[in-house]
Design a protein around this motif. Sequence first.
Motif, PDB file in Angstrom:
ATOM      1  N   ILE A 158       0.827  -1.212   0.000  1.00  0.00           N
ATOM      2  CA  ILE A 158       0.000   0.000   0.000  1.00  0.00           C
ATOM      3  C   ILE A 158       0.856   1.255   0.000  1.00  0.00           C
ATOM      4  CG2 ILE A 158      -1.776   1.256   1.276  1.00  0.00           C
ATOM      5  CD1 ILE A 158      -2.673  -1.527   2.362  1.00  0.00           C
ATOM      6  N   LYS A 159       1.702   1.408   1.013  1.00  0.00           N
ATOM      7  CA  LYS A 159       2.543   2.601   1.082  1.00  0.00           C
ATOM      8  C   LYS A 159       3.824   2.438   0.268  1.00  0.00           C
ATOM      9  CE  LYS A 159       2.971   4.886   4.892  1.00  0.00           C
ATOM     10  NZ  LYS A 159       3.275   5.263   6.287  1.00  0.00           N
ATOM     11  N   GLY A 160       4.311   1.212   0.138  1.00  0.00           N
ATOM     12  CA  GLY A 160       5.568   0.987  -0.554  1.00  0.00           C
ATOM     13  C   GLY A 160       5.428   1.063  -2.061  1.00  0.00           C
ATOM     14  N   THR A 161       4.916  -0.005  -2.666  1.00  0.00           N
ATOM     15  CA  THR A 161       4.840  -0.071  -4.121  1.00  0.00           C
ATOM     16  C   THR A 161       3.873   0.957  -4.695  1.00  0.00           C
ATOM     17  OG1 THR A 161       5.340  -2.433  -4.010  1.00  0.00           O
ATOM     18  CG2 THR A 161       4.453  -1.596  -6.076  1.00  0.00           C
ATOM     19  N   PHE A 162       2.697   1.125  -4.066  1.00  0.00           N
ATOM     20  CA  PHE A 162       1.709   2.047  -4.647  1.00  0.00           C
ATOM     21  C   PHE A 162       2.078   3.505  -4.410  1.00  0.00           C
ATOM     22  CE2 PHE A 162      -2.192   4.598  -4.159  1.00  0.00           C
ATOM     23  CZ  PHE A 162      -2.613   4.562  -5.475  1.00  0.00           C
ATOM     24  N   LYS A 163       2.137   3.913  -3.161  1.00  0.00           N
ATOM     25  CA  LYS A 163       2.318   5.341  -2.873  1.00  0.00           C
ATOM     26  C   LYS A 163       3.729   5.821  -3.192  1.00  0.00           C
ATOM     27  CE  LYS A 163       3.563   8.625   0.354  1.00  0.00           C
ATOM     28  NZ  LYS A 163       4.749   8.793   1.192  1.00  0.00           N
ATOM     29  N   GLN A 214       0.996  15.086   4.013  1.00  0.00           N
ATOM     30  CA  GLN A 214       1.388  13.906   4.787  1.00  0.00           C
ATOM     31  C   GLN A 214       0.425  12.765   4.516  1.00  0.00           C
ATOM     32  OE1 GLN A 214       1.927  14.613   8.943  1.00  0.00           O
ATOM     33  NE2 GLN A 214       2.439  12.494   9.414  1.00  0.00           N
ATOM     34  N   TRP A 215       0.962  11.675   3.989  1.00  0.00           N
ATOM     35  CA  TRP A 215       0.152  10.511   3.666  1.00  0.00           C
ATOM     36  C   TRP A 215       0.070   9.582   4.869  1.00  0.00           C
ATOM     37  CZ3 TRP A 215      -1.185   8.577  -1.531  1.00  0.00           C
ATOM     38  CH2 TRP A 215      -0.985   9.522  -2.536  1.00  0.00           C
ATOM     39  N   THR A 216      -1.086   8.998   5.055  1.00  0.00           N
ATOM     40  CA  THR A 216      -1.247   7.917   6.019  1.00  0.00           C
ATOM     41  C   THR A 216      -1.582   6.636   5.250  1.00  0.00           C
ATOM     42  OG1 THR A 216      -3.629   8.264   6.321  1.00  0.00           O
ATOM     43  CG2 THR A 216      -2.131   9.566   7.704  1.00  0.00           C
ATOM     44  N   GLY A 217      -1.546   5.519   5.954  1.00  0.00           N
ATOM     45  CA  GLY A 217      -1.912   4.270   5.313  1.00  0.00           C
ATOM     46  C   GLY A 217      -3.344   4.293   4.801  1.00  0.00           C
ATOM     47  N   ASP A 218      -4.262   4.919   5.564  1.00  0.00           N
ATOM     48  CA  ASP A 218      -5.656   5.013   5.130  1.00  0.00           C
ATOM     49  C   ASP A 218      -5.788   5.886   3.882  1.00  0.00           C
ATOM     50  OD1 ASP A 218      -6.502   3.385   7.186  1.00  0.00           O
ATOM     51  OD2 ASP A 218      -6.944   5.048   8.538  1.00  0.00           O
ATOM     52  N   ASP A 219      -4.984   6.956   3.785  1.00  0.00           N
ATOM     53  CA  ASP A 219      -4.994   7.776   2.570  1.00  0.00           C
ATOM     54  C   ASP A 219      -4.636   6.940   1.352  1.00  0.00           C
ATOM     55  OD1 ASP A 219      -5.612  10.063   4.022  1.00  0.00           O
ATOM     56  OD2 ASP A 219      -3.509  10.583   4.331  1.00  0.00           O
ATOM     57  N   SER A 290      15.541  -2.624  -8.697  1.00  0.00           N
ATOM     58  CA  SER A 290      16.064  -3.372  -7.564  1.00  0.00           C
ATOM     59  C   SER A 290      15.557  -2.717  -6.282  1.00  0.00           C
ATOM     60  CB  SER A 290      17.599  -3.398  -7.600  1.00  0.00           C
ATOM     61  OG  SER A 290      18.093  -4.289  -6.623  1.00  0.00           O
ATOM     62  N   LEU A 291      14.269  -2.935  -5.998  1.00  0.00           N
ATOM     63  CA  LEU A 291      13.567  -2.276  -4.895  1.00  0.00           C
ATOM     64  C   LEU A 291      13.103  -3.345  -3.915  1.00  0.00           C
ATOM     65  CD1 LEU A 291      11.453   0.047  -7.185  1.00  0.00           C
ATOM     66  CD2 LEU A 291      13.484   0.719  -5.891  1.00  0.00           C
ATOM     67  N   PRO A 292      13.617  -3.350  -2.693  1.00  0.00           N
ATOM     68  CA  PRO A 292      13.300  -4.434  -1.754  1.00  0.00           C
ATOM     69  C   PRO A 292      11.818  -4.630  -1.500  1.00  0.00           C
ATOM     70  CG  PRO A 292      15.157  -3.151  -0.955  1.00  0.00           C
ATOM     71  CD  PRO A 292      14.613  -2.421  -2.141  1.00  0.00           C
ATOM     72  N   ARG A 293      11.059  -3.533  -1.408  1.00  0.00           N
ATOM     73  CA  ARG A 293       9.638  -3.690  -1.102  1.00  0.00           C
ATOM     74  C   ARG A 293       8.865  -4.275  -2.290  1.00  0.00           C
ATOM     75  NH1 ARG A 293       8.402   2.122   1.454  1.00  0.00           N
ATOM     76  NH2 ARG A 293       9.888   2.691  -0.180  1.00  0.00           N
ATOM     77  N   GLN A 294       9.248  -3.924  -3.512  1.00  0.00           N
ATOM     78  CA  GLN A 294       8.623  -4.575  -4.662  1.00  0.00           C
ATOM     79  C   GLN A 294       9.119  -6.010  -4.809  1.00  0.00           C
ATOM     80  OE1 GLN A 294       8.278  -2.743  -8.491  1.00  0.00           O
ATOM     81  NE2 GLN A 294       7.984  -0.676  -7.660  1.00  0.00           N
ATOM     82  N   HIS A 295      10.381  -6.227  -4.524  1.00  0.00           N
ATOM     83  CA  HIS A 295      10.924  -7.582  -4.620  1.00  0.00           C
ATOM     84  C   HIS A 295      10.214  -8.531  -3.658  1.00  0.00           C
ATOM     85  CE1 HIS A 295      13.802 -10.887  -4.724  1.00  0.00           C
ATOM     86  NE2 HIS A 295      13.918 -10.794  -3.413  1.00  0.00           N
TER      87      HIS A 295
END
Length: 605
Positions: A158-163, A214-219, A290-295
């Motif tokens: 949610i916050k990693g790959t998307f945002k 400022q983004w939150t997880g719910d945003d 080479s992105l750990p959160r997408q990997h």
Amino acid sequence: MSGNWAWNQAVSKRGHADSIEFRKFRRQLFHQSLETILSPLQAAMTTPEVTMCSDGHYRRVVYGLGPYIGDYPEQCLLACIVQNWCPRCTAFSEDLDGSPATRRTHKLTDKLISAYAGNLNLLREDYGIIADVVPFTVMFPRADIHEMLSPDLLHQIIKGTFKDHIVTWVEEYIHSEHSKKDAEAILADIDRRIAAVPSFPGLRRFPEGHGFKQWTGDDSKALMKVYLPAVAGHIPPAMVRAISAFMEFCYLVRRDVIDEDTLDKMEEALATFHRERAIFQEVGVVLGFSLPRQHALKHYRYMILMFGAPNGLCSSITESKHIKAVKEPWRRTNKYEALGQMLLINQHLDKLAAIRVYFTAIGMLLGSSHVLRGLSRFSRSQAIRPPETDSGAHATRQAEDDDADEAAVDGDPVMAEVVLARCQCFDVNIEACPPIPEAVHIYPSAVATYYSPSDPCGTGGMHRECIRCVESWRSGAPRFDCVFLEKDPDLPGFRGLHVARVLLFFKFKYFGHTFPCALVTWFSPIADEPDDETGMWIVEPDKDENGRRTQSVIHVDTILRGAHLIGVAGHRFIPRSLQHGDSLDTFKHYYVNKYVDHHSHEIAF
């Protein structure tokens, strides 16, 4: 130990925070602390212990360490690896998704340390191993931290790959391909598209677009539901397909039940995402992936087989405790050397909670409160209850709060049920209508209750939502919601459904029988398949020979649940004056938004 002492110790170490020795000490202290906390269970991990279970029976129990949820920095700390490496596999940090890799284990790490005779620099640079720190799981049987790390939907998806990745890449592409003036105009149009999305139960609206500081997880969760239709037409088709494939993966992972077919669909969606995301590299937005959160998404199939369906379980659950443990204690301090005060406040709260448990166990809290509870039960049992509707007691309970757009519902599962609201708007003057035997009652909404365990639900998996048809919703724009109706239960997904927009809910009696009905306009698909780019079905309003939208009266029982439509803007800029309440009357075509909630994704594919 006082809170002020801990604060002073933290201050005294600030000057050494960047030293190698202090970083090693901090890491090892973290692992030693976890080991100490879990050490009372160590003996029972090999020798069975007689324990009373929740059903009251005693059993011989052997304990073990289970999954550990944490964001990426914490996973690196737990797995004793260097940042930008994978904590679960040996993929090279410069090419996480392309290089061959095997699973990390304590046994493999020990062999590498022995083979290279403790050469810390070589182990760090070639394998990403921090060899001078011992993971806490080494001290416990059947425990390997590399196997225990579980999916983290919040930070990885949610916050990693998307945002952090997709939304940022799209904006960078728009700025790189257009002049500053044109880029700002396109981003402003995307914001207007997001703001013009029709209302829907549980859907957060963004009246100013997505440009908040400022983004939150719910945003991020809320924006995911409406982002794809907003950017379609302003970015290349390959980017739209990449976002669509990623969204498909997200919603498949989030399901409460995942079988082999779902796992195969996840793998297919992830492969499509990896193939289509190359467009971002081709246009120069990113240099590599080479992105750990997408990997980490590559490991989801294996982790689901290990731990089961995540079903929304992520670090946001534990992060919510930050409010109780940090924010609320901080508000109680005088803001001077607040850390020490916060520690003491938490200590006092823990002691109060413990003494309450003790007082309850010895019966000290029984008394007047016990009598009051009995009186309250008596009052509730003697209360005058309204008569139940024709749809039954279950439907009446769900319709008690007509102002709530959606809610979890307790009770036995049913596939779908729709009942009119308890309150009516007004009665129709029968003298001004064609001959009808009795009065016609108009209602502002209906309550749809259906089985949706992947969304917020009760113990039986039931969820409810309100379908609105009012001229002004909460003193604002009009709201006439759309609904799904069952067309053919033998056809898969959206092929077996109709879409309509409710203009009116009403009820009348005819020869002693009550007929709850709805006046609707219809939408029909423009093709036999979903859109190639977005993966969503596109519909258009049905019109008569005079160009007016066709209307019909249907029975409420034919309604399955609410539907969400978003206008197809394409390459055109939408008017600045367009309001979300007028959106369903403005566009020529509409996306059937299967991402508005998880149940829609399961039935409108």
